[in-house]
Design an enzyme around this catalytic site. Structure first.
Site, PDB file in Angstrom:
ATOM      1  N   LEU A 141      85.746 -88.725  24.824  1.00 22.98           N
ATOM      2  CA  LEU A 141      87.071 -88.383  25.324  1.00 22.98           C
ATOM      3  C   LEU A 141      88.039 -88.422  24.147  1.00 22.98           C
ATOM      4  O   LEU A 141      87.873 -89.243  23.240  1.00 22.98           O
ATOM      5  CB  LEU A 141      87.538 -89.391  26.388  1.00 22.98           C
ATOM      6  N   ASP A 142      89.034 -87.569  24.165  1.00 23.65           N
ATOM      7  CA  ASP A 142      90.062 -87.621  23.123  1.00 23.65           C
ATOM      8  C   ASP A 142      90.721 -88.990  23.116  1.00 23.65           C
ATOM      9  O   ASP A 142      90.770 -89.686  24.136  1.00 23.65           O
ATOM     10  CB  ASP A 142      91.133 -86.558  23.374  1.00 23.65           C
ATOM     11  N   LYS A 143      91.269 -89.365  21.977  1.00 26.69           N
ATOM     12  CA  LYS A 143      91.940 -90.658  21.838  1.00 26.69           C
ATOM     13  C   LYS A 143      92.994 -90.866  22.919  1.00 26.69           C
ATOM     14  O   LYS A 143      93.110 -91.953  23.494  1.00 26.69           O
ATOM     15  CB  LYS A 143      92.599 -90.746  20.454  1.00 26.69           C
ATOM     16  N   GLY A 144      93.751 -89.828  23.232  1.00 22.95           N
ATOM     17  CA  GLY A 144      94.840 -89.963  24.187  1.00 22.95           C
ATOM     18  C   GLY A 144      94.442 -89.822  25.639  1.00 22.95           C
ATOM     19  O   GLY A 144      95.276 -89.984  26.527  1.00 22.95           O
ATOM     20  N   THR A 145      93.190 -89.497  25.905  1.00 20.24           N
ATOM     21  CA  THR A 145      92.706 -89.339  27.277  1.00 20.24           C
ATOM     22  C   THR A 145      92.025 -90.618  27.733  1.00 20.24           C
ATOM     23  O   THR A 145      91.193 -91.170  27.021  1.00 20.24           O
ATOM     24  CB  THR A 145      91.711 -88.167  27.372  1.00 20.24           C
TER      25      THR A 145
END
Length: 328
Positions: free
Chosen positions: A141-145
């Site tokens: 998952l992306d860092k911000g997700t």
């Protein structure tokens, strides 16, 4: 773990192993290049090596082992405000609810502790097949997700999960809050590549990689400005949901990188969350699904701006899955 195979007809080494092992093409390529494959007792590291009938192939799957972690005090300090919830665990797999602002694995640009560092700190047994920095990581998952992820604790489990990821029998449903309601449930199929003007961004690019996403309307906010939506991915491109929404002039609240603008400047992350994960257990073959509870900030925004009874009714697995199968 070691396995032996006998070649029954002429073939390339990588193609032969693909027919014998439940693994993705990339996993097989890594096994060969890391010299875990022998042909007639000789190590072969060339994927296109030509095999002859009756040759003996030995494949070694290295045992999962813990590499030294980063400085323990640094990791603890870096992770002190990040609550990583274990949703499910057995001897083969681990399912977690990843908080936002946490990178999954190391990269040259990563300065803070990662999810992999947390796994090592907890002394959780991890698969080794994806390399030093990505122990146990099957998907990301992306860092911000925030949201649900499965981690492989053994190489056998990793191979099985990777195969499911490749044939789409494992997947996730996401939820997001966007700054303008969708006109209708929709499937977007547009190629994605690196943005030529901003290397931090991805964008719709004619020569990009094929990308396909489905979006479903879930609930309108009280003022009808915002909408809770669900998303399902058919491919796994970087920032795919964010790019495809932006291509429709829709933006996830807080996602300044992809065009969100508004009065909600107190939001310190974008409201995208991996909500449900479905898979087949790689060892027992049992069908399984997992839900990652919404983070506190998304919950609070929904409670403040949406009818709680409405969102509570619709934020369940059956409703979200059916919103795709019946309306798109």
């Amino acid at each position: 773990m070691d396995k032996n195979f006998i070649v029954n007809e002429e073939n390339r080494l990588d193609k032969f192993l693909a027919s014998q092992i439940d693994a993705s093409r990339n996993q097989i390529e890594q096994l060969i290049k890391k010299k875990y494959v022998k042909v007639d007792d000789k190590v072969v590291s060339k994927t296109s090596y030509k095999l002859k009938e009756n040759q003996s192939i030995d494949v070694h799957f290295p045992e999962a082992e813990l590499n030294p972690i980063k400085n323990e005090d640094f990791v603890k300090e870096s992770l002190k405000d990040k609550d990583i919830e274990i949703i499910y665990e057995d001897e083969h797999i681990l399912v977690v609810n990843k908080p936002y602002n946490l990178t999954v694995h190391d990269a040259p640009s990563v300065k803070d502790a990662t999810l992999v560092d947390w796994l090592k700190l907890k002394k959780i047994s991890l698969s080794t097949i994806s390399g030093e920095e990505r122990h146990g990581i099957v998907h990301r998952l992306d860092k911000g997700t925030s949201g649900v992820m499965v981690v492989a604790k053994s190489n056998e489990a990793h191979l099985g999960l990777s195969k499911q990821l490749e044939d789409k029998s494992m997947g996730r449903y996401y939820v997001a809050i966007v700054d303008m309601p969708l006109k209708e449930n929709v499937i977007i199929e547009k190629p994605i590549g690196r943005n030529q003007n901003n290397r931090l961004k991805m964008s719709i690019e004619v020569n990009g990689r094929n990308a396909k996403s489905a979006f479903s309307k879930i609930a309108l906010s009280d003022n009808e400005k915002f909408e809770l939506i669900a998303a399902k991915l058919y491919t796994g491109r970087t920032h795919q949901i964010r790019v495809h929404l932006s291509s429709m002039n829709r933006h996830i609240l807080g996602d300044n990188l992809y065009g969100f603008k508004g009065e909600l400047n107190k939001i310190n992350r974008f409201y995208l969350h991996a909500y449900y994960l479905y898979l087949t257990h790689p060892i027992t073959n049992k069908q399984m699904s997992f839900k990652a509870n919404l983070p506190k900030d998304i919950n609070e925004f929904l409670n403040k701006n949406f009818q709680k009874d409405n969102t509570d009714d619709k934020l369940n697995e059956s409703y979200i899955i059916n919103s795709f199968t019946t309306s798109i």
